[in-house]
Every structure is written in structure tokens, then in C-alpha cells.
Design a protein around this motif. Structure first.
Motif, mmCIF file in Angstrom:
data_model
loop_
_atom_site.group_PDB
_atom_site.id
_atom_site.type_symbol
_atom_site.label_atom_id
_atom_site.label_comp_id
_atom_site.label_asym_id
_atom_site.label_seq_id
_atom_site.Cartn_x
_atom_site.Cartn_y
_atom_site.Cartn_z
ATOM 1 N N ARG A 255 -39.905 -13.169 -16.274
ATOM 2 C CA ARG A 255 -39.690 -12.584 -14.941
ATOM 3 C C ARG A 255 -40.947 -12.788 -14.093
ATOM 4 N NH1 ARG A 255 -39.903 -6.160 -16.699
ATOM 5 N NH2 ARG A 255 -42.029 -6.183 -17.555
ATOM 6 N N ALA A 256 -41.598 -13.908 -14.258
ATOM 7 C CA ALA A 256 -42.959 -14.158 -13.787
ATOM 8 C C ALA A 256 -43.187 -13.802 -12.322
ATOM 9 C CB ALA A 256 -43.314 -15.623 -14.011
ATOM 10 N N ARG A 257 -44.309 -13.152 -12.086
ATOM 11 C CA ARG A 257 -44.757 -12.853 -10.730
ATOM 12 C C ARG A 257 -46.088 -13.535 -10.402
ATOM 13 N NH1 ARG A 257 -42.187 -8.780 -7.888
ATOM 14 N NH2 ARG A 257 -40.519 -7.734 -9.026
ATOM 15 N N GLU A 258 -46.742 -14.121 -11.405
ATOM 16 C CA GLU A 258 -47.999 -14.805 -11.148
ATOM 17 C C GLU A 258 -48.256 -15.859 -12.210
ATOM 18 O OE1 GLU A 258 -51.724 -12.668 -12.100
ATOM 19 O OE2 GLU A 258 -50.433 -10.957 -12.592
ATOM 20 N N ALA A 259 -49.139 -16.773 -11.887
ATOM 21 C CA ALA A 259 -49.581 -17.807 -12.831
ATOM 22 C C ALA A 259 -51.035 -18.128 -12.512
ATOM 23 C CB ALA A 259 -48.718 -19.057 -12.713
ATOM 24 N N SER A 260 -51.819 -18.367 -13.562
ATOM 25 C CA SER A 260 -53.239 -18.673 -13.403
ATOM 26 C C SER A 260 -53.577 -19.978 -14.104
ATOM 27 C CB SER A 260 -54.108 -17.548 -13.982
ATOM 28 O OG SER A 260 -53.901 -16.336 -13.279
ATOM 29 N N LEU A 261 -54.454 -20.739 -13.474
ATOM 30 C CA LEU A 261 -54.917 -22.011 -14.025
ATOM 31 C C LEU A 261 -56.382 -21.865 -14.416
ATOM 32 C CD1 LEU A 261 -54.602 -25.080 -14.554
ATOM 33 C CD2 LEU A 261 -55.105 -25.440 -12.137
ATOM 34 N N TYR A 262 -56.698 -22.207 -15.675
ATOM 35 C CA TYR A 262 -58.050 -22.067 -16.204
ATOM 36 C C TYR A 262 -58.616 -23.410 -16.626
ATOM 37 C CZ TYR A 262 -57.327 -16.989 -16.608
ATOM 38 O OH TYR A 262 -57.095 -15.659 -16.338
ATOM 39 N N VAL A 263 -59.906 -23.568 -16.403
ATOM 40 C CA VAL A 263 -60.682 -24.637 -17.023
ATOM 41 C C VAL A 263 -61.754 -23.945 -17.856
ATOM 42 C CG1 VAL A 263 -62.236 -26.574 -16.645
ATOM 43 C CG2 VAL A 263 -60.229 -26.293 -15.175
ATOM 44 N N THR A 277 -38.069 -8.297 -4.819
ATOM 45 C CA THR A 277 -36.927 -8.234 -5.732
ATOM 46 C C THR A 277 -37.383 -8.529 -7.160
ATOM 47 O OG1 THR A 277 -36.452 -10.593 -5.579
ATOM 48 C CG2 THR A 277 -35.502 -9.159 -3.882
ATOM 49 N N GLU A 278 -36.435 -8.425 -8.090
ATOM 50 C CA GLU A 278 -36.726 -8.852 -9.456
ATOM 51 C C GLU A 278 -36.818 -10.377 -9.553
ATOM 52 O OE1 GLU A 278 -37.453 -7.179 -12.363
ATOM 53 O OE2 GLU A 278 -37.685 -5.515 -10.967
ATOM 54 N N GLY A 279 -36.090 -11.071 -8.703
ATOM 55 C CA GLY A 279 -36.156 -12.533 -8.692
ATOM 56 C C GLY A 279 -34.842 -13.240 -8.958
#
Length: 324
Positions: A255-263, A277-279
Motif C-alpha cells: 500500500r506504498a506511500r513512499e520510496a527512498s533511493l540509497y547509495v 485515499t488508500e490508493g
């Protein structure tokens, strides 16, 4: 005035309620009717969600000439017959995941869609969530390099055990693989787009024999995917897409609300979906847009995607059946 796509809900259960709750965010569409086996339940659902018509039984819904598309939210074991009936009544179909319980049913349902020139899509709502789409774009842009590993799990305790409870009921295709495991399996397919060369599974079972805890390993020529699902415990429910140059973390990926990219240890990019909304509206809007444009199917959850997910779940079942 632009055309309005009229939806019918074949189910008045919990998932249909979540779908209806989010529908106010869908443009050029309206939920025209809902059907349930129990007419009182259908009428109460219609009042709660402001739906014009409520039907006792599914046949009147399928026969309603004003409806363009049917959303199917019944138990897994009923998806095939309900989706088939809707297609044969000339309706477009959005069917909850898993769309069927076997690859053979999936193939047959897709043949019915071809024969009837019908629109058929599996309701893999996670695929439409902006954080997941952003993560996919980051991978396609080469921002984490070649994928080395994927880790994803989805589990919530389902206590107390009751063999008549839908999630445990073998006659309704109960078990954690179809109920929750479909999410991590589908995520792995979204990023890998190939079958593993080897599958290993450690399985635990409820007292009635359905699987209630799975640890799954997909081995590819150059990558490894580890998946989990459980009725026994709350899992982290995150997904990690790990490449040679960095990794992506998606909290509560289903139910993703965010995403992060790491190095290494540094977060170099971050996306947040500020939806109210829920999506579920994203998939409903996508189907609506497809129908308005006269498209024969979805480009996001295509027929080959649903069949691949079914095929991989069958491979998982075979692996833990052999283990037993």
C-alpha cells in the motif's frame, strides 16, 4: 459532456468497501450498482456509499445494460466463475487478485476475454501506486545498477485459527500464499520479468493443512529474490530492490506511500505520495481511462503478468508440496 463509465460491484465485502471508499477520486466514472447474495447487505452497502442500485444476487447486476465494467471482490475460489460470467455478459472486468487460483484457470479466463473481445484486468493495485511506479522508473533509469537481490514480505497474524474463516477455508482457496503471498510474488515479477531457475520454500501449515507461513527463495542466473508471507506473525512488509550501485526501500510496499533511493548509507532521493485515499482509485482510474480510450487491455497489469504470477505461485505450491 464526456462519457461516464458505469461500474458495478460484484460483492459487498470488505475489499469492495475499500474500493468504493476511494472511488470519489476517480474521474469520468460512477459506481452505478452493487450486488450481494444477501439483498439487505447490498442495500446497506449502497446507502453507505451513495450507490444508486442494489441487487440481491449477481445475475441482475450482470444483466444491467447500463453497466460497463464489473469489479469482482468475491473469495478467490469464485473469481473464475464470476469473471467468466461477467465477460460473457459483455462487461469489462476488474477482478481482485489473485485473479484465479491456478494457471489453467487464468489461461481459460484469458481465452474467454479474447473470444468475447472483453477487457480483463487483475486488480493488482500495488502496481499503480506512484511510489512503486517511481521505484520502477529509478531501476529503468539505471540508478541502482544491475539488480542483485530483491527482498519483500507481507504477513499479518490471523488469529484465532478457524477452518471456516475465509483466509483458512480450504474450500475457498485459503492459505497465506494466495491471500498475502501474491503481493511479494507480484512485486518480484514487476522488477524481474522472468521466472527463476530454481525455487526453494520452507513452509508451515495450519491445523487443517493450508499453508500459514512461507519463506521463499527465487534463484536467478545473476540475482536472488527472498520473499515471505505469514498468517502467524506480523512481518516487516517492506520491499528492497538492491542493485550494484544502490538500493530502493519501499515501506509497506503493498500500500506504498513512499520510496527512498540509497547509495551506501546515504538517501539520495525520496518520493512521497500525499494522496488522501488508500490508493485503490489509481487502478480504477486506469481501467476507466482504458475503456474510454477503447483499449483492449491494460499495459500495467497485462495478461502475461497475471499468468506469470499464477505460474510462479504454482511453482511455489509444488515446491512446498514436494517438501511435505
Amino acid at each position: 459532456m464526456s462519457r461516464i463509465i458505469r461500474w458495478g460491484l460484484l460483492s459487498a465485502g470488505n475489499i469492495a468497501g475499500q474500493f468504493a471508499q476511494d472511488f470519489s477520486a476517480v474521474e469520468n466514472a460512477v459506481i452505478h450498482a452493487v450486488a450481494a447474495r444477501n439483498g439487505d447487505i447490498a442495500r446497506a452497502f449502497a446507502r453507505e456509499h451513495g450507490i444508486e442500485k442494489a441487487y440481491a444476487g449477481y445475475e441482475p447486476l450482470l444483466a444491467d445494460s447500463e453497466i460497463d465494467v464489473i469489479y469482482i471482490g468475491t473469495p478467490h475460489s469464485l473469481h473464475f466463475e464470476h469473471a467468466k460470467a461477467a465477460l460473457e455478459h459483455g462487461k469489462a472486468v476488474l477482478c481482485e487478485k489473485p485473479m484465479t487460483v491456478t494457471p489453467e484457470e487464468c489461461e481459460e479466463l484469458q481465452r474467454v476475454a479474447l473470444r468475447t473481445s472483453g477487457y480483463l484486468m487483475e486488480a493488482m493495485w500495488t502496481y499503480f501506486l506512484p511510489p512503486v511506479q517511481t521505484a520502477l522508473r529509478w531501476v529503468q533509469e539505471g540508478r541502482i545498477g544491475r539488480i542483485c537481490q530483491i527482498k519483500a514480505d507481507f504477513g499479518y497474524p490471523q488469529f484465532p485459527f478457524d477452518s471456516k474463516k475465509r483466509v483458512y477455508d480450504a474450500s475457498l482457496a485459503g492459505g497465506c500464499l494466495l491471500e498475502m503471498g501474491v503481493y511479494p510474488v507480484a512485486l518480484a515479477w514487476l522488477f524481474m520479468r522472468q521466472d527463476p531457475a530454481e525455487i526453494q520454500v520452507v513452509a508451515r501449515h495450519a491445523p487443517n493443512g493450508v499453508e500459514d507461513d512461507l519463506a521463499i527463495l527465487f534463484n536467478y542466473p545473476e540475482s536472488v529474490v527472498t520473499l515471505g508471507t505469514s498468517f502467524r506473525c506480523k512481518l516487516q512488509n517492506w520491499a528492497y530492490i538492491i542493485g550494484e550501485q544502490g538500493y530502493i526501500a519501499i515501506p509497506d510496499f503493498w500500500r506504498a506511500r513512499e520510496a527512498s533511493l540509497y547509495v551506501l548509507d546515504d538517501r539520495v532521493d525520496h518520493f512521497v505520495d500525499k494522496r488522501a485515499t488508500e490508493g485503490f482509485h489509481y487502478e480504477a482510474q486506469a481501467v476507466t481511462n482504458d475503456l474510454l480510450a477503447g483499449r483492449a487491455g491494460s499495459s500495467v497489469v497485462a495478461a502475461r503478468d497475471s499468468l506469470a504470477i499464477q505460474r510462479q505461485m504454482a511453482m511455489i505450491r509444488e515446491a512446498f508440496s514436494d517438501e511435505a
